[in-house]
Enzyme design. Structure first.
Site, PDB file in Angstrom:
ATOM      1  N   ILE A 165      14.864  10.334   4.233  1.00 37.02           N
ATOM      2  CA  ILE A 165      14.452   9.730   2.970  1.00 37.02           C
ATOM      3  C   ILE A 165      14.334  10.884   1.985  1.00 37.02           C
ATOM      4  O   ILE A 165      13.488  11.764   2.153  1.00 37.02           O
ATOM      5  CB  ILE A 165      13.115   8.976   3.101  1.00 37.02           C
ATOM      6  CG1 ILE A 165      13.216   7.912   4.178  1.00 37.02           C
ATOM      7  CG2 ILE A 165      12.716   8.376   1.745  1.00 37.02           C
ATOM      8  CD1 ILE A 165      11.879   7.365   4.621  1.00 37.02           C
ATOM      9  N   HIS A 166      15.208  10.880   0.997  1.00 39.16           N
ATOM     10  CA  HIS A 166      15.239  11.948  -0.007  1.00 39.16           C
ATOM     11  C   HIS A 166      14.775  11.332  -1.320  1.00 39.16           C
ATOM     12  O   HIS A 166      15.448  10.466  -1.883  1.00 39.16           O
ATOM     13  CB  HIS A 166      16.649  12.522  -0.133  1.00 39.16           C
ATOM     14  CG  HIS A 166      16.700  13.788  -0.904  1.00 39.16           C
ATOM     15  ND1 HIS A 166      16.640  13.825  -2.283  1.00 39.16           N
ATOM     16  CD2 HIS A 166      16.773  15.074  -0.490  1.00 39.16           C
ATOM     17  CE1 HIS A 166      16.683  15.074  -2.677  1.00 39.16           C
ATOM     18  NE2 HIS A 166      16.773  15.857  -1.607  1.00 39.16           N
TER      19      HIS A 166
END
Length: 145
Positions: free
Chosen positions: A70-71
């Protein structure tokens, strides 16, 4: 295995993400979400195996060894963690929809950064199940092939 949305908001195709690493799928395949909420939640059951010191990215490993990245935002590493409050630490066990990160997306936008948040599978092939529209946190969006 099913992967659920980590954020509430409008789906953004990776093709439209303004970063060649993500749009070129060099970091994995998945979706982007332009978030409407300041809370990022777990998209799978697993263990937090990576939490960047700048808190802009979180890695979760599922029971089947699926790795999820998850960026949060584009180039937000440059903010040095200021708009992020981690709700987990490396080694924590998480379930779907458990809070991972509180994010001040307004501060990120005010600093001139794109808040599109990427949900990527980094080590397996995926099928994108929901390609457009609005998505709720915890809604089914990706399938591991």
């Amino acid at each position: 295995m099913e992967v659920y949305s980590a954020a509430e908001g409008r789906i953004v195709s990776l093709d439209d993400v303004a970063d060649p690493v993500f749009s070129g799928r060099m970091a994995g395949d998945g979706i982007g979400v332009f978030p409407d909420s300041d809370l990022i939640c777990s998209p799978i059951e697993g263990v937090v195996y990576m939490l960047f010191p700048t808190k802009h990215a979180i890695g979760i490993r599922g029971d089947d060894d699926t790795d999820i990245l998850i960026h949060i935002g584009i180039d937000t590493v440059e903010l040095e963690g200021k708009p992020f409050i981690a709700k987990v630490k490396e080694g924590d066990q998480v379930k779907i929809e458990d809070p991972l990160m509180q994010v001040d997306f307004k501060a990120i936008q005010d600093a001139g950064y794109d808040i599109t948040t990427l949900l990527l599978v980094t080590n397996k092939k995926v099928e994108v199940m929901k390609k457009s529209g609005y998505v709720e946190t915890g809604e089914y969006v990706l399938e591991i092939l």
